[in-house]
Design an enzyme around this catalytic site. Structure first.
Site, PDB file in Angstrom:
ATOM      1  CG  HIS A 182      35.267 -14.648  18.991  1.00 40.27           C
ATOM      2  ND1 HIS A 182      36.252 -15.454  18.474  1.00 40.27           N
ATOM      3  CD2 HIS A 182      34.931 -13.773  18.013  1.00 40.27           C
ATOM      4  CE1 HIS A 182      36.506 -15.076  17.215  1.00 40.27           C
ATOM      5  NE2 HIS A 182      35.713 -14.071  16.916  1.00 40.27           N
TER       6      HIS A 182
ATOM      7  CG  HIS B 283      31.677 -13.972  14.323  1.00 41.88           C
ATOM      8  ND1 HIS B 283      32.294 -14.451  13.195  1.00 41.88           N
ATOM      9  CD2 HIS B 283      32.654 -13.354  15.027  1.00 41.88           C
ATOM     10  CE1 HIS B 283      33.576 -14.129  13.209  1.00 41.88           C
ATOM     11  NE2 HIS B 283      33.831 -13.461  14.323  1.00 41.88           N
ATOM     12  CD  GLU B 284      32.067 -10.642  17.720  1.00 43.11           C
ATOM     13  OE1 GLU B 284      32.949 -11.068  18.500  1.00 43.11           O
ATOM     14  OE2 GLU B 284      32.338 -10.156  16.609  1.00 43.11           O
TER      15      GLU B 284
ATOM     16  CG  HIS C 285      37.615 -20.270  22.005  1.00 39.34           C
ATOM     17  ND1 HIS C 285      38.299 -19.899  20.874  1.00 39.34           N
ATOM     18  CD2 HIS C 285      38.384 -21.199  22.589  1.00 39.34           C
ATOM     19  CE1 HIS C 285      39.419 -20.591  20.789  1.00 39.34           C
ATOM     20  NE2 HIS C 285      39.503 -21.385  21.830  1.00 39.34           N
TER      21      HIS C 285
HETATM   22 ZN   LIG Z   1      35.787 -12.992  15.066  1.00 41.72          ZN
END
Ligand SMILES: [Zn+2]
Length: 634
Positions: free
Chosen positions: A417, A413-414, A420
């Site tokens: 980010h 998940h991280e 991104h």
């Molecule tokens: Zn998040």
């Protein structure tokens, strides 16, 4: 609320936190942790002395901004120079803030780091006030004048989206004096939230219950979250009844505090000339109200999928009739999967292969160059986040990695980010490298989706597969259905108040119960909802966030669609990278366009029901698979 609005676009610290994971009492001392599992802050500043000199240099430069005041409209060059100076100072500030806040997060007990943080916060306040003239002055320019400037000064092209994002507020902006009054009134807008926080944290007399094993617990919010998932059904029943029974005693007070928040939202929409509070809130990200309403309509059409899930849960729990207090119960026997940090890095990189070599190599290099602070240690900040604010350095990740599947999933998940931020910083000028929450949680949940698919493709053991599939369905229930249910409640309470109705604890509970029963199929006998749970709204802090939660639902819908497109292409025999390229472009676009346009370019049109249908197809396919396994196991 309005302060945030003013700051938006000027300075946003890109930081997306995940829920959960507190610091462990078993945590090691930081000095015992192998260096390769800690983040390398030297990439930001060689040492504290370097940080201090950079801070002083920045402080000296802040007065430079004053010379642009009242001159923005004079020429394209003066507009450019003002914006470029602003961006440059903000970029430096973000790097300084990152260093101090991450040092402090390493050990929150360290008062010297806290002092550094406070020192940089005060520079931040100074820069904030030195740039505060920019937005109103830009708003006072005519749109065609700004367009002329952009055409004559090519360097202003980088600022086109930034300028448009300010100019579109024109018809919702009052005179300077009126805005000042509105901003002061906005300071009162937090009252409801402040009362809710202090009351539920400090004053609410949380009940005590004795569990089956004889243990006595005080049921505060954290304990409730833990024990509502208890294996024993009578314990869960006791926990639900005690917790919401206590909230019910205070529903009048908590209803009044929520009404205060709603009234503040209505005040804001009235003075800034919006048709509804919903429209006023969504305007921040330039999202049309129809997208929100579409989500609610799609959810209703697809409640049978949630009901199918609840029936499956009932079967796995082996109970005659599933009840609302059973939905958090672990339906699949927990399998003790564990992964070392090295295995986790390796697995995520393998799982992200469909995103292409460039993506995987860059993230792998990031892992190697210590972008991630993996392990819990004494005093370290709890939870997990990715911070992409240091534009010309690289993103950082804070984790409290414990080796479980959730921890592996958090890394995925991280890392979504992180990549991104990395790709947007690589392709965008500073002013548009940051991205809005509406797209942020697409990048993160996309990677969780890829991880799940990878794990399923490489797991033969039925029990482990059941556990992975069960986790996924639980995620969909919580992130999609539950958040949409909250979004619907939030929309309806604002509609009620906007129609002149007073909100009370009593009518809030009546509405909440009606929605809750409909979602869980109480009347159809799918899942029984006890009337006592009508007061659940009083425990949810997100209702004070001004139409925030719907983005959890839209993000997971969008990411499911995008991931299924990229995976379908990756697994197909045709050599194409069209879907992948479009997705990488989204990750590289920061905020160079509005969120809906970015998603549309990437291949998901959130103004239609198509993405929702894809998410439901995936959820149903997972249930097909689970039912097959269950039939086999029998
Ligand atoms: Zn998040």
């Amino acid at each position: 609320m309005s302060n945030q609005k003013i700051m938006r676009g000027f300075f946003i610290l890109t930081m997306f936190a995940a829920f959960g994971a507190g610091t462990s009492s078993l945590a090691a001392e930081r000095s015992q942790i192998p260096e390769k599992l800690t983040w390398n802050l030297v990439d930001l500043y060689a040492n504290e002395t370097a940080w201090t000199s950079a801070k002083e240099a920045l402080t000296k430069r802040i007065p430079e901004l004053a010379k642009f005041k009242s001159h923005l409209g004079e020429s394209a060059e003066s507009l450019f120079n003002a914006l470029a100076t602003m961006a440059d100072l903000q970029k430096e500030l973000a790097r300084l803030v990152t260093y101090a806040s991450q040092l402090s997060d390493q050990d929150t007990r360290n008062s010297h780091y806290l002092e550094m943080q406070q020192a940089i916060e005060s520079v931040q306040v100074d820069l904030g006030s030195a740039t505060s003239f920019l937005r109103p002055e830009i708003l006072s320019l005519e749109r065609n004048q700004v367009e002329r400037f952009i055409n004559t000064e090519p360097r202003l092209k980088d600022y086109m989206q930034f300028l448009d994002d300010i100019l579109r507020w024109k018809e919702h902006t009052l005179s300077t004096a009126e805005e000042k009054v509105a901003a002061e009134a906005a300071n009162l807008a937090n009252t409801g939230a402040a009362i809710h926080t202090i009351f539920t944290n400090a004053d609410l007399p949380y009940p005590e219950v004795v569990l089956k094993d004889g243990g006595k617990i005080r049921l505060d919010a954290a304990a409730y979250t833990k024990y509502r998932a208890n294996v024993d059904r009578s314990d869960r029943d006791k926990v639900f009844k005690a917790f919401f029974g206590k909230y019910a005693e205070f529903q009048r007070t908590l209803g009044t505090s929520l009404y205060a928040q709603v009234k503040a939202n209505i005040f804001n929409k009235d003075v800034h000339k919006f048709d509804s509070s919903l429209q006023a809130s969504l305007f921040n990200n330039n999202i049309p109200v129809s997208v929100y309403k579409q989500l609610i309509a799609d959810i209703h059409t697809n409640l049978p999928t949630l009901h199918r899930y609840l029936r499956l849960q009932q079967r796995m729990l082996a109970v005659k009739q599933i009840r609302y207090e059973d939905v958090y119960a672990p339906a699949v026997k927990s399998v003790n999967l564990s992964y070392t940090p090295e295995q986790a890095m390796d697995l995520t990189l393998k799982a992200f292969t469909p995103l292409g070599e460039e993506y995987v190599v860059a993230l792998g290099k990031g892992y190697e160059s210590r972008w991630v602070d993996f392990l819990p240690s004494t005093g370290k900040k709890s939870g997990a986040y990715s911070n992409g604010a240091a534009y010309d350095v690289h993103p950082y990740q804070l984790l409290n990695y414990m080796g479980k599947y959730e921890d592996l999933s958090t890394l995925a998940h991280e890392s979504g980010h992180t990549m991104h931020s990395y790709l947007s910083a690589k392709s965008q000028p500073y002013i548009s490298h940051d991205y809005s929450i509406f797209v942020a949680e697409v990048a993160s949940t996309f990677n969780e989706n890829l991880l799940l698919h990878y794990m399923l493709d490489h797991t033969k053991n039925d029990t482990v597969r059941l556990s992975l599939l069960g986790n996924y369905l639980d995620l969909m229930r919580r992130t999609l259905f539950r958040q949409a249910q909250f979004a619907e409640f939030e929309m309806k309470i604002h509609e009620m108040a906007e129609a002149g109705q007073t909100l009370t604890g009593e009518n809030l509970s009546a509405l909440y119960l009606q929605i809750l029963k409909e979602y869980y199929g109480d009347a159809e006998g799918v899942c029984q909802v006890n009337d006592l749970y009508a007061v659940e709204w009083a425990y949810i802090p997100h209702f004070y966030y001004n139409f925030y939660v719907y983005q959890y639902a839209t993000s997971i819908v969008a990411s499911t669609t995008l991931a299924s497109q990229v995976l379908a292409e990756y697994n197909s025999k045709e050599p194409s990278t069209k879907a992948r390229d479009a997705y990488i472009k989204l990750l590289s676009s920061g905020s160079s366009k509005y969120p809906l346009d970015l998603l549309k370019d990437a291949g998901v049109d959130m103004t239609t029901s198509a993405p929702f249908a894809t998410a439901m197809a995936e959820m149903n396919a997972v249930m097909d698979e689970m039912e097959k396994i269950l039939a086999r196991k029998k």
